[in-house]
Design a protein around this motif. Structure first.
Motif, PDB file in Angstrom:
ATOM      1  N   GLY A   1       3.153  50.824  26.233  1.00  0.00           N
ATOM      2  CA  GLY A   1       2.177  49.698  26.164  1.00  0.00           C
ATOM      3  C   GLY A   1       1.415  49.870  27.595  1.00  0.00           C
ATOM      4  N   PHE A   2       0.643  48.825  28.125  1.00  0.00           N
ATOM      5  CA  PHE A   2      -0.254  49.125  29.428  1.00  0.00           C
ATOM      6  C   PHE A   2       0.427  48.162  30.456  1.00  0.00           C
ATOM      7  CE2 PHE A   2      -2.813  50.021  25.643  1.00  0.00           C
ATOM      8  CZ  PHE A   2      -3.192  51.450  26.109  1.00  0.00           C
ATOM      9  N   LEU A   3       0.170  48.459  31.840  1.00  0.00           N
ATOM     10  CA  LEU A   3       0.756  47.682  32.677  1.00  0.00           C
ATOM     11  C   LEU A   3      -0.498  46.516  33.015  1.00  0.00           C
ATOM     12  CD1 LEU A   3       3.212  47.252  34.937  1.00  0.00           C
ATOM     13  CD2 LEU A   3       1.745  48.567  36.216  1.00  0.00           C
ATOM     14  N   VAL A   4      -0.003  45.266  32.992  1.00  0.00           N
ATOM     15  CA  VAL A   4      -0.865  44.172  33.592  1.00  0.00           C
ATOM     16  C   VAL A   4      -0.365  43.362  34.329  1.00  0.00           C
ATOM     17  CG1 VAL A   4      -1.907  44.245  31.057  1.00  0.00           C
ATOM     18  CG2 VAL A   4       0.038  42.722  31.614  1.00  0.00           C
TER      19      VAL A   4
ATOM     20  N   GLU B   1       0.785  39.848  36.542  1.00  0.00           N
ATOM     21  CA  GLU B   1       1.494  38.915  36.216  1.00  0.00           C
ATOM     22  C   GLU B   1       0.660  37.731  35.767  1.00  0.00           C
ATOM     23  OE1 GLU B   1       4.579  38.359  35.911  1.00  0.00           O
ATOM     24  OE2 GLU B   1       5.527  40.393  36.948  1.00  0.00           O
TER      25      GLU B   1
ATOM     26  N   LEU C   1       2.341  48.632  20.549  1.00  0.00           N
ATOM     27  CA  LEU C   1       2.128  48.529  22.014  1.00  0.00           C
ATOM     28  C   LEU C   1       2.047  47.201  22.668  1.00  0.00           C
ATOM     29  CD1 LEU C   1      -0.923  51.212  22.053  1.00  0.00           C
ATOM     30  CD2 LEU C   1       1.662  51.707  22.454  1.00  0.00           C
ATOM     31  N   MET C   2       2.562  47.092  23.809  1.00  0.00           N
ATOM     32  CA  MET C   2       2.760  45.975  24.302  1.00  0.00           C
ATOM     33  C   MET C   2       1.887  45.703  25.765  1.00  0.00           C
ATOM     34  SD  MET C   2       6.918  45.724  24.056  1.00  0.00           S
ATOM     35  CE  MET C   2       6.882  44.334  25.226  1.00  0.00           C
ATOM     36  N   ARG C   3       1.743  44.660  26.230  1.00  0.00           N
ATOM     37  CA  ARG C   3       1.144  44.403  27.582  1.00  0.00           C
ATOM     38  C   ARG C   3       2.259  43.934  28.512  1.00  0.00           C
ATOM     39  NH1 ARG C   3      -4.294  42.987  27.484  1.00  0.00           N
ATOM     40  NH2 ARG C   3      -4.072  41.668  29.158  1.00  0.00           N
ATOM     41  N   VAL C   4       2.486  44.827  29.227  1.00  0.00           N
ATOM     42  CA  VAL C   4       3.760  44.794  29.963  1.00  0.00           C
ATOM     43  C   VAL C   4       3.457  44.379  31.581  1.00  0.00           C
ATOM     44  CG1 VAL C   4       6.089  45.761  30.878  1.00  0.00           C
ATOM     45  CG2 VAL C   4       4.939  46.752  28.707  1.00  0.00           C
ATOM     46  N   PRO C   5       3.824  43.114  32.022  1.00  0.00           N
ATOM     47  CA  PRO C   5       3.704  42.932  33.391  1.00  0.00           C
ATOM     48  C   PRO C   5       4.771  43.313  34.275  1.00  0.00           C
ATOM     49  CG  PRO C   5       4.637  40.923  32.321  1.00  0.00           C
ATOM     50  CD  PRO C   5       4.493  41.858  31.192  1.00  0.00           C
TER      51      PRO C   5
ATOM     52  N   GLY D   1      -1.262  53.146  35.156  1.00  0.00           N
ATOM     53  CA  GLY D   1      -1.444  51.765  34.389  1.00  0.00           C
ATOM     54  C   GLY D   1      -0.757  52.023  32.776  1.00  0.00           C
ATOM     55  N   LYS D   2      -0.146  53.050  32.375  1.00  0.00           N
ATOM     56  CA  LYS D   2       0.454  53.241  31.087  1.00  0.00           C
ATOM     57  C   LYS D   2       1.962  52.805  31.232  1.00  0.00           C
ATOM     58  CE  LYS D   2      -3.329  55.767  29.000  1.00  0.00           C
ATOM     59  NZ  LYS D   2      -3.635  56.998  28.286  1.00  0.00           N
TER      60      LYS D   2
END
Length: 241
Positions: free
Chosen positions: A233-236, A238, A160-164, A183-184
């Protein structure tokens, strides 16, 4: 014979002497009580009573107190409640002219203040009805469930990633489509041929946050359950430079 005659005479005399005491009893006559004329009711006491029925409504009732009584009515006796005529009753409300109202056209001028004013100046736009697309054989909802349960890697990533947002917008092609919902981030590439609304409709959210469009289109659908095997992953936000 002389003996029998003497015997009969003695017997008759003794029977007569025995019957005398019965005649000496006093004669009893049944006593009838004398009627008292004073106790009898001949109706003379109620001869002067009034036989008119009672007043309705009662004299001290609220209905009679609400009706003003005039002097002429009091002289004649109990007053009768006043019956309102059609002219004295409250008039019915005016009939609203809803049948003559048209969208975008101001309502007709009327003296009635009960009509709701129109707030629109243009006819409302008709929403286009979203139609389902005929799916190809083997791409139904049950087929999608079988594909998820097969164990095939539908994510396209190992972890899983942290995706901006800057990384999310790079995946906007049909062969590589990502979207974010609540948010996913999901890889929707394998789900494109299974989407009931068609691939073109699903590609509208490719490479961006599709939460708003998803909620407006089908808020009752559980996206997390439907695309859990495609989660990237999850939307984070920038990262700050």
């Amino acid at each position: 014979m002389s003996y029998l005659r003497s015997w009969f005479s003695l017997d008759t005399a003794s029977s007569a002497s025995k019957a005398e005491p019965h005649n000496s009893y006093p004669k009893l006559s049944p006593s009838v009580p004398e009627s008292n004329e004073e106790d009898e009711d001949d109706g003379s006491d109620t001869a002067g009573e009034d036989d008119t029925p009672p007043a309705f409504p009662a004299i001290n009732s609220a209905q009679r107190a609400a009706v003003p009584s005039s002097s002429s009515d009091s002289s004649r006796g109990p007053s009768i409640p006043m019956i309102l005529t059609d002219s004295a009753l409250m008039p019915p409300p005016p009939v609203p002219s809803l049948a003559t109202r048209h969208p975008g056209v101001p309502p007709p001028k009327s003296s009635s203040s009960f009509l709701a004013p129109l707030t629109t100046t243009q006819p409302p736009k008709r929403l286009s009805r979203r139609e389902k697309v005929a799916l190809a054989p083997g791409f139904g909802p049950l087929d999608w469930g079988n594909l998820k349960a097969s164990g095939q890697n539908l994510r396209g990533v190992d972890t899983l990633m942290r995706v901006p947002p800057s990384v999310l917008k790079l995946h906007n092609k049909k062969e590589d489509a990502w979207t974010a919902i609540n948010g996913k981030v999901y890889n929707i590439t394998p789900y494109l041929p299974y989407h009931p609304g068609g691939e073109k409709e699903l590609m509208r959210v490719a490479g961006r946050d599709g939460t708003k469009l998803f909620s407006l289109t089908h808020a009752w659908v559980n996206a997390d359950f439907m695309l859990d095997a495609c989660m990237v992953g999850f939307l984070v936000p920038e990262p700050s430079s």
